[in-house]
Design a protein around this motif. Structure first.
Motif, PDB file in Angstrom:
ATOM      1  N   LEU A 118     -21.827  24.405   0.509  1.00 39.37           N
ATOM      2  CA  LEU A 118     -22.364  23.815   1.495  1.00 39.37           C
ATOM      3  C   LEU A 118     -23.928  23.593   1.226  1.00 39.37           C
ATOM      4  CD1 LEU A 118     -22.078  22.740   4.442  1.00 39.37           C
ATOM      5  CD2 LEU A 118     -22.711  24.814   5.437  1.00 39.37           C
ATOM      6  N   ILE A 119     -24.670  24.526   0.695  1.00 33.01           N
ATOM      7  CA  ILE A 119     -26.058  24.354   0.181  1.00 33.01           C
ATOM      8  C   ILE A 119     -26.207  23.114  -0.802  1.00 33.01           C
ATOM      9  CG2 ILE A 119     -28.006  25.175  -1.166  1.00 33.01           C
ATOM     10  CD1 ILE A 119     -27.107  27.923  -0.031  1.00 33.01           C
ATOM     11  N   SER A 120     -24.948  23.095  -1.601  1.00 37.20           N
ATOM     12  CA  SER A 120     -25.069  22.030  -2.821  1.00 37.20           C
ATOM     13  C   SER A 120     -25.042  20.630  -2.090  1.00 37.20           C
ATOM     14  CB  SER A 120     -24.000  22.124  -3.759  1.00 37.20           C
ATOM     15  OG  SER A 120     -23.880  21.143  -4.601  1.00 37.20           O
ATOM     16  N   TRP A 121     -24.151  20.403  -1.007  1.00 37.59           N
ATOM     17  CA  TRP A 121     -23.844  19.365  -0.282  1.00 37.59           C
ATOM     18  C   TRP A 121     -25.170  18.890   0.405  1.00 37.59           C
ATOM     19  CZ3 TRP A 121     -24.403  18.246   5.038  1.00 37.59           C
ATOM     20  CH2 TRP A 121     -24.147  17.004   5.339  1.00 37.59           C
ATOM     21  N   LEU A 122     -25.937  19.756   1.101  1.00 41.49           N
ATOM     22  CA  LEU A 122     -27.178  19.269   1.807  1.00 41.49           C
ATOM     23  C   LEU A 122     -28.270  18.874   0.571  1.00 41.49           C
ATOM     24  CD1 LEU A 122     -28.939  19.128   4.237  1.00 41.49           C
ATOM     25  CD2 LEU A 122     -29.438  21.599   3.941  1.00 41.49           C
ATOM     26  N   SER A 173     -16.678  22.524   8.157  1.00 43.96           N
ATOM     27  CA  SER A 173     -15.263  22.812   8.617  1.00 43.96           C
ATOM     28  C   SER A 173     -14.287  21.711   8.042  1.00 43.96           C
ATOM     29  CB  SER A 173     -15.367  22.394  10.123  1.00 43.96           C
ATOM     30  OG  SER A 173     -16.232  23.120  10.938  1.00 43.96           O
ATOM     31  N   ARG A 174     -14.725  20.535   8.022  1.00 38.80           N
ATOM     32  CA  ARG A 174     -13.885  19.427   7.452  1.00 38.80           C
ATOM     33  C   ARG A 174     -13.448  19.860   5.858  1.00 38.80           C
ATOM     34  NH1 ARG A 174     -16.554  14.678   9.081  1.00 38.80           N
ATOM     35  NH2 ARG A 174     -17.803  14.652   6.997  1.00 38.80           N
ATOM     36  N   LYS A 175     -14.508  20.267   5.239  1.00 37.85           N
ATOM     37  CA  LYS A 175     -14.264  20.173   3.878  1.00 37.85           C
ATOM     38  C   LYS A 175     -13.784  21.900   3.323  1.00 37.85           C
ATOM     39  CE  LYS A 175     -16.980  16.202   2.758  1.00 37.85           C
ATOM     40  NZ  LYS A 175     -18.014  15.677   1.618  1.00 37.85           N
ATOM     41  N   ASN A 176     -13.992  22.845   4.337  1.00 37.87           N
ATOM     42  CA  ASN A 176     -13.608  24.217   3.846  1.00 37.87           C
ATOM     43  C   ASN A 176     -14.836  24.695   2.962  1.00 37.87           C
ATOM     44  OD1 ASN A 176     -12.657  26.653   4.426  1.00 37.87           O
ATOM     45  ND2 ASN A 176     -10.886  26.405   3.143  1.00 37.87           N
ATOM     46  N   LEU A 177     -15.961  24.220   2.952  1.00 42.30           N
ATOM     47  CA  LEU A 177     -16.831  24.752   2.154  1.00 42.30           C
ATOM     48  C   LEU A 177     -17.231  26.055   2.108  1.00 42.30           C
ATOM     49  CD1 LEU A 177     -19.262  21.632   1.838  1.00 42.30           C
ATOM     50  CD2 LEU A 177     -17.175  22.215   0.594  1.00 42.30           C
ATOM     51  N   ASN A 178     -17.718  27.023   1.198  1.00 47.02           N
ATOM     52  CA  ASN A 178     -18.449  28.356   1.135  1.00 47.02           C
ATOM     53  C   ASN A 178     -19.872  28.069   1.126  1.00 47.02           C
ATOM     54  OD1 ASN A 178     -19.320  27.861  -1.561  1.00 47.02           O
ATOM     55  ND2 ASN A 178     -17.483  28.817  -2.325  1.00 47.02           N
ATOM     56  N   LEU A 209     -24.130  18.556  11.733  1.00 46.81           N
ATOM     57  CA  LEU A 209     -23.650  17.861  10.386  1.00 46.81           C
ATOM     58  C   LEU A 209     -23.179  18.972   9.266  1.00 46.81           C
ATOM     59  CD1 LEU A 209     -25.948  15.044   9.634  1.00 46.81           C
ATOM     60  CD2 LEU A 209     -23.888  14.760  10.186  1.00 46.81           C
ATOM     61  N   LEU A 210     -23.871  19.827   9.275  1.00 48.12           N
ATOM     62  CA  LEU A 210     -23.663  21.146   8.364  1.00 48.12           C
ATOM     63  C   LEU A 210     -22.269  21.646   8.995  1.00 48.12           C
ATOM     64  CD1 LEU A 210     -27.080  22.784   7.759  1.00 48.12           C
ATOM     65  CD2 LEU A 210     -25.872  21.771   5.985  1.00 48.12           C
ATOM     66  N   GLN A 266       0.856  -1.174  -0.026  1.00 49.33           N
ATOM     67  CA  GLN A 266      -0.126   0.035   0.025  1.00 49.33           C
ATOM     68  C   GLN A 266       0.880   1.310   0.066  1.00 49.33           C
ATOM     69  OE1 GLN A 266      -3.396  -0.374  -0.305  1.00 49.33           O
ATOM     70  NE2 GLN A 266      -2.737  -2.804  -0.340  1.00 49.33           N
ATOM     71  N   LEU A 267       0.454   2.389  -0.605  1.00 46.27           N
ATOM     72  CA  LEU A 267       0.889   3.654  -0.276  1.00 46.27           C
ATOM     73  C   LEU A 267       0.771   4.115   0.833  1.00 46.27           C
ATOM     74  CD1 LEU A 267      -0.464   5.074  -3.976  1.00 46.27           C
ATOM     75  CD2 LEU A 267       1.979   4.584  -3.438  1.00 46.27           C
ATOM     76  N   PHE A 268       1.869   4.590   1.374  1.00 45.01           N
ATOM     77  CA  PHE A 268       1.761   5.402   2.646  1.00 45.01           C
ATOM     78  C   PHE A 268       0.898   6.678   2.768  1.00 45.01           C
ATOM     79  CE2 PHE A 268       5.760   3.370   3.233  1.00 45.01           C
ATOM     80  CZ  PHE A 268       5.401   2.774   4.522  1.00 45.01           C
ATOM     81  N   GLY A 269       0.180   6.803   3.490  1.00 48.96           N
ATOM     82  CA  GLY A 269      -0.869   8.243   4.010  1.00 48.96           C
ATOM     83  C   GLY A 269      -2.007   8.043   3.167  1.00 48.96           C
ATOM     84  N   MET A 270      -2.549   7.046   2.854  1.00 55.46           N
ATOM     85  CA  MET A 270      -3.744   6.998   2.000  1.00 55.46           C
ATOM     86  C   MET A 270      -4.759   7.536   3.055  1.00 55.46           C
ATOM     87  SD  MET A 270      -3.862   3.466  -0.118  1.00 55.46           S
ATOM     88  CE  MET A 270      -4.889   4.203  -1.291  1.00 55.46           C
ATOM     89  N   GLU A 271      -5.709   8.518   2.266  1.00 49.51           N
ATOM     90  CA  GLU A 271      -6.757   8.985   3.122  1.00 49.51           C
ATOM     91  C   GLU A 271      -8.100   8.247   2.725  1.00 49.51           C
ATOM     92  OE1 GLU A 271      -9.378  13.343   2.959  1.00 49.51           O
ATOM     93  OE2 GLU A 271      -7.516  12.914   1.602  1.00 49.51           O
ATOM     94  N   LEU A 272      -8.670   7.954   3.694  1.00 50.98           N
ATOM     95  CA  LEU A 272      -9.933   7.128   3.951  1.00 50.98           C
ATOM     96  C   LEU A 272     -11.087   8.207   3.632  1.00 50.98           C
ATOM     97  CD1 LEU A 272     -11.514   4.549   4.451  1.00 50.98           C
ATOM     98  CD2 LEU A 272     -11.620   5.256   6.827  1.00 50.98           C
ATOM     99  N   MET A 273     -12.070   7.637   2.371  1.00 48.56           N
ATOM    100  CA  MET A 273     -12.945   8.482   1.883  1.00 48.56           C
ATOM    101  C   MET A 273     -14.080   8.125   2.872  1.00 48.56           C
ATOM    102  SD  MET A 273     -12.473   7.593  -2.130  1.00 48.56           S
ATOM    103  CE  MET A 273     -13.691   8.757  -2.539  1.00 48.56           C
ATOM    104  N   GLN A 274     -14.777   9.248   3.337  1.00 49.98           N
ATOM    105  CA  GLN A 274     -15.929   9.183   4.267  1.00 49.98           C
ATOM    106  C   GLN A 274     -17.128   8.894   3.212  1.00 49.98           C
ATOM    107  OE1 GLN A 274     -16.252   8.767   7.494  1.00 49.98           O
ATOM    108  NE2 GLN A 274     -14.030   8.860   7.502  1.00 49.98           N
TER     109      GLN A 274
END
Length: 681
Positions: free
Chosen positions: A618-622, A609-614, A603-604, A69-77
């Motif tokens: 954020l409205i699009s995510w909801l 905070s986690r994805k630094n959304l404007n 959740l919002l 495995q590659l080091f530092g792989m990020e787990l996708m939520q």
């Protein structure tokens, strides 16, 4: 373990089972047992308690060289966004270019973007699309589509010709058909009124074709309809063959896009954790990895084993079947529901592979009379198998084994006028409304002191409390209706279900609020305020001070941009007294609405905070969440609104592991869902 250590030291504990276990050790002296247990207590914190996904993630990270495995792989939520993007790319490239006459036909048969996205999602998560073969080319050219169109048109021409024949038959034999209808009261009532219009008459016959009088009176018409059915089925098979090939191409193209994205950005999904460790152990030279794992874990217990799939089983079997203590703990009766990818045949394989089997057949949760009643209910009759494995070999069967009650069962019983009640009652009702009314009446009777219902436990007889009662339901609609009925008569009730908070009504109203804050105008503000949160009606909106209300929303926007969405929405809740209004009105769902609102705000806040959304992101995510975006984790499941003395209304899946003194199951009609659009293994 701590209780066992107390017994080894000579202390007395309440649990007789643990006491017997410690006292009945034959191959070690009391001093050795005490030493072992003392060490176990001291090193308890070193025990790894992990979900299977956590175990796989930890192993891949810790043994990156051994697992390649590659080091530092990020787990996708959340894989949903990437899947959506890749599906859109596929749609633009391969679907919008399909000749319109074919596209029109397949869309009429239920083909759409959501269906192909669901097919690909299921395939990627392990439910393999039955027709898909790795390495096959599924691209369809224009010539292929034109041939499909010609074949389909040929069948459609036959259908049209056969239907014209049927119309002509009805029109040419109207007098005879009328006479036949008049000779039978059912035909006279159900068919004769349509005789002046051949099409309507044919539709009426088709709707009643399973009736005996139709079979007797109109065999010629039924023959025509049967021929039309065969032609329609032939056409459907042709259309489905096109859709299935498009689905296979979709799996191929979209999967490649998802894999490329994850590789490019060094990300990994939850399903990848399982598949990558499985590949490392079974496909690569894995002796070093197996040795590392066996050195780290001396004993492995896989709890809820019935919920594992073949890939997970192969991981544990390869890594720990030798030189390690390995326990599989599970209940095959639960595996047949395929919960969380459970695979009953993997369970059978494990059962037939292990060297020792142990039963845990005593039920410590239920009253003795209920256990006896359950055994009576589930006991197979002669030549009948409770779990439908009668024709399978013994190695691949689940036999019903009578459950035992412990000798000192202190669970008590429900009493009525001093006599124990029948443990299981089955009541049939014709309509849901009658079920809910009878259920409410029964709950009220149980809680009414004058009715003389009592629960007998180790402390003697006591009155029934609302929290003693659990109501198991299939879906949210039934729960909502039952709660409404109970609240109407003053019975406190709360709902516990596996519904997603992003698909709740509160998410929609909160979206309106976010849109009003992001784009301030009176139309958006009015839409946001006409919600259960504020309770405003048209008259309240008209009475608002325009300047003041716009200023409030400007303030919320400033707070959102400066301090985040959490601060802005909390200010709005305080300004409009949302919590007080919901708790102090007759609204039976007040607590539910408040709980969902707070969970959505959290959740919002976390997502922003986690994805630094404007604000627009954020409205699009909801919006995507409301449309059914795939989400992982318990944080997206609706929370319980309170835990006070109240009747619990619980979905069947969510009730697993919970205990109630009195249980109602008002929606156990045993209807099965048979409308499956595809087939997977």
């Amino acid at each position: 373990v701590r209780s066992a250590y107390k017994v080894a030291q000579g202390e007395t504990i309440k649990d007789s089972t643990i006491t017997k276990l410690v006292q009945n050790v034959n191959d070690k002296s009391p001093d050795e047992v005490e030493k072992l247990l003392r060490e176990a207590v001291l090193f308890l914190d070193e025990t790894s308690v992990l979900t299977i996904h956590s175990f796989c993630q930890q192993t891949l990270n810790e043994f990156a060289f051994e697992t390649d495995q590659l080091f530092g792989m990020e787990l996708m939520q959340d894989l949903a966004t990437i899947l959506e993007d890749e599906t859109n790319k596929f749609w633009r490239k391969f679907i919008t270019t399909i000749p319109t006459q074919i596209l029109k036909i397949i869309v009429a048969h239920g083909f759409n973007k959501e269906s192909i996205k669901k097919t690909v999602s299921n395939h990627l998560s392990g439910n393999r699309y039955f027709l898909y073969e790795e390495g096959t080319d599924y691209l369809i050219c224009d010539d292929d589509y034109m041939k499909f169109a010609a074949d389909i048109q040929l069948v459609q021409t036959k259908i049209d010709a056969k239907y014209e024949e049927l119309l002509a038959f009805v029109n040419n034999n109207r007098e005879q058909i009328t006479s036949q209808c008049e000779s039978n009261k059912f035909a006279s009532n159900n068919l004769l009124p349509f005789i002046d219009d051949a099409e309507n008459f044919i539709n009426a016959v088709d709707a009643n074709r399973d009736k005996k009088y139709v079979e007797k009176l109109f065999p010629e018409l039924l023959h025509y309809l049967s021929e039309l059915d065969n032609l329609a089925s032939e056409k459907g098979d042709l259309v489905n063959s096109v859709i299935k090939k498009i689905n296979c191409n979709g799996i191929q193209q979209i999967s490649e896009g998802v894999i490329y994205f994850k590789s490019r950005y060094n990300q990994i999904s939850f399903d990848d954790l399982i598949s990558k460790l499985n590949h490392a152990l079974l496909k690569r030279s894995s002796e070093n990895l197996v040795a590392c794992l066996q050195n780290k874990y001396k004993a492995v217990f896989v709890d809820e084993f019935q919920d594992t799939d073949r890939l997970q089983y192969q991981i544990f079997q390869k890594a720990f079947s030798e030189n390690t203590i390995l326990f599989y703990i599970g209940d095959p009766k639960q595996s047949i529901y395929a919960w969380r990818k459970a695979d009953i045949y993997t369970y059978f394989e494990a059962k037939n592979t292990v060297s020792e089997r142990y039963g845990m057949n005593q039920n410590y949760r239920s009253a003795e009379r209920l256990i006896e009643a359950m055994n009576l209910f589930f006991k197979p009759e002669e030549d009948f198998d409770t779990f439908h494995f009668l024709d399978s070999p013994e190695a691949q069967r689940i036999n019903y084994i009578e459950v035992e009650s412990p000798n000192s069962n202190s669970k008590g019983s429900l009493y009525y006028n001093g006599k124990p009640c029948v443990p299981i009652e089955i009541i049939e009702c014709a309509k849901n409304e009658v079920i809910y009314e009878n259920l409410t009446a029964q709950v009220i009777a149980l809680l009414n002191p004058k009715e003389n219902y009592q629960i007998k436990d180790e402390n003697g007889l006591r009155m029934v409390k609302p929290k003693d009662i659990g109501i198991l339901i299939r879906g949210h609609a039934a729960g909502k209706e039952i709660k409404k009925q109970l609240t109407k008569y003053g019975v406190p009730a709360i709902t516990i279900d596996d519904g997603k908070v992003l698909q709740s009504a509160e998410a929609k109203y909160l979206l309106y609020m976010l849109q009003a804050i992001a784009d301030i105008n009176r139309a958006n503000i009015n839409k946001a305020l006409l919600s259960p949160f504020t309770g405003f009606k048209d008259d309240n909106i008209l009475a608002l001070n325009d300047e003041l209300i716009v200023e409030l929303f400007r303030n919320y926007k400033i707070l959102w941009e400066r301090d985040g969405i959490y601060t802005a929405l909390k200010k709005w809740i305080n300004d409009f007294g949302v919590e007080n209004r919901l708790l102090n009105t007759s609204n039976s769902d007040g607590e539910r609405i408040i709980t969902n609102l707070h969970q959505l705000i959290e959740l919002l806040h976390k997502t922003q905070s986690r994805k630094n959304l404007n604000s627009l992101e954020l409205i699009s995510w909801l919006k995507r969440g409301m449309e059914g975006m795939q989400t992982e984790g318990d944080e997206f499941e609706q929370r319980i609104e309170n835990d006070e003395d109240a009747v619990k209304i619980v979905t069947i899946h969510k009730s697993k592991g919970l205990e109630y003194n009195i249980v109602f199951a008002p929606t156990l009609d045993l209807l099965s869902e048979t409308k499956h659009s595809d087939c997977s293994f």
